[in-house]
Design an enzyme around this catalytic site. Structure first.
Site: not given
Length: 313
Positions: A226, A253
Site C-alpha cells: 500500500g 506515478d
C-alpha cells in the site's frame, strides 16, 4: 492545473513473456510502446483517470524525441516540449505473469546549461496558473543534483506547491528547499535514510526524518503493502489489494497523480492515490488507468495503522 517536469523522459517498450530465461530465445506474447518518464506518466494519469488539467514540460531530442512527441499528442496530452541536442532515451521492460518485471533503462543524454535554462523558462511560463508543479524522475548524466531544489525555490516563491518524485542525491538535495511533498518508494526511502525499512514503523520513522530535513509531507509507495502518508496531520496508511497484477511500471506515478488530483491531503487523497495505483497494476505495460479502471471499493484506509506490521513486497 498541475505542471509536471521530466528532464529524462523515455520511450518505454514493454514486452510480455510467459517466463524470462537468461540466455534463451524467448517468443513474446505481446509488445507495446508508450511514452515514459515519471512526470510524463503523472500527466498521462491525470488526463486519463481524472480529466485533471495538466501540462507536461519535457525535453525531447532526436528521432526518439519526435516519436515521444507524437505518442503524447495521440493521447491528447498538453505538452511543452523543450528541444535538446541529445537523443531521448529508450527503456525496455520484460513483464512476466504475476506482475514480475525486469527493466533495462538507458541513462539518457546530458543537458547543457542553456538547455536547463530553457526548461526553467518553460516551467515558469506554464506554471503561471498552476496549483502544483511536480518534478519527477531521474536526472540525466551531468545534471546538477540540486536541480530539483532550485525548482522548489523558484516555484515556491510564486506561491505554487511543489512535489518531488526522485531518488538518491537529487531527492536529498531537494529536502532543504522545503518541497510540499516528496514521494519515495520503499527502496528510495531506505536509500535516503541509509538503513533498511522492514516494518511500517521503519517507514514512518524514515518519513519523519525526511520531514525533519525539510519535506513538508511524505507519501511513501510500498507496492502490495500500500502506501503511507506522513504530514502535519500525522500518519495514515492504506492498501488496495490486487488479485491479478499485470505490470507495476508507472503504478507509483499513477498513485502520485491520484493523490494530487484529490487535493493532496488527508484520507480521501490517500484513498484516491491507492485506487489509481492499484488500477495501473491491473493494466498492461505502462498504460495509465481511465475512470472506468479505477475501483474505490478495494481501498482500505487505516488511521491507526499497526506499526509492527512487516512489509512483504
Amino acid at each position: 492545473m498541475i505542471v509536471t517536469v521530466t528532464l529524462n523522459p523515455s520511450l518505454d517498450r514493454t514486452i510480455e513473456v510467459d517466463v524470462l530465461t537468461r540466455g534463451e530465445m524467448i517468443r513474446a506474447r505481446s509488445a507495446r510502446l508508450d511514452p515514459g518518464g515519471k512526470g510524463v506518466n503523472v500527466s498521462r494519469a491525470l488526463l486519463a483517470g481524472g480529466e485533471v488539467a495538466s501540462t507536461a514540460v519535457v525535453t525531447v531530442g532526436g528521432s526518439e524525441g519526435e516519436q515521444l512527441r507524437r505518442l503524447l499528442a495521440a493521447e491528447g496530452l498538453a505538452v511543452r516540449a523543450v528541444p535538446v541536442a541529445g537523443r531521448t532515451r529508450s527503456n525496455v521492460t520484460i513483464a512476466e505473469p504475476g506482475g514480475v518485471v525486469t527493466k533495462l533503462n538507458e541513462p539518457g543524454a546530458p543537458l547543457s546549461g542553456d538547455e536547463l535554462a530553457e526548461v526553467a523558462g518553460a516551467v515558469a511560463a506554464e506554471s503561471a496558473a498552476a496549483s502544483w508543479v511536480a518534478g519527477c524522475g531521474s536526472l540525466p548524466p551531468g545534471v546538477p543534483d540540486g536541480i530539483y531544489a532550485e525548482l522548489c525555490r523558484r516555484v515556491s516563491a510564486a506561491g505554487i506547491r511543489v512535489a518531488i518524485d526522485s531518488s538518491g542525491p537529487a531527492l536529498l538535495a531537494a529536502l532543504p528547499a522545503r518541497p510540499d511533498l516528496v514521494k519515495p518508494n520503499r527502496e528510495e526511502l531506505a536509500e535516503a535514510v541509509g538503513r533498511p525499512v522492514g516494518r511500517l514503523a521503519d517507514v514512518v520513522e524514515a518519513a519523519r526524518e525526511l520531514r525533519a530535513r525539510g519535506a513538508r509531507g511524505v507519501l511513501v509507495s510500498l507496492g502490495s503493502d500500500g502506501a503511507v502518508l506522513v504530514d502535519d496531520d500525522g500518519v495514515i496508511a492504506g492498501d488496495a489489494p490486487v488479485a491479478h497484477p499485470r505490470s507495476t511500471v508507472g503504478a507509483g506515478d499513477a498513485l502520485l497523480a491520484g493523490f494530487l488530483a484529490a487535493g493532496a491531503r488527508g484520507p480521501r487523497a490517500l484513498a484516491e492515490a491507492l485506487a489509481w495505483g492499484a488500477a495501473a497494476v491491473r493494466l498492461p505495460a505502462s498504460r495509465m488507468p481511465r475512470r472506468s479502471d479505477i475501483r474505490h471499493d478495494i481501498v482500505r484506509i487505516h488511521s491507526r495503522p499497526d506499526l509492527d506490521q512487516p512489509l512483504v513486497s
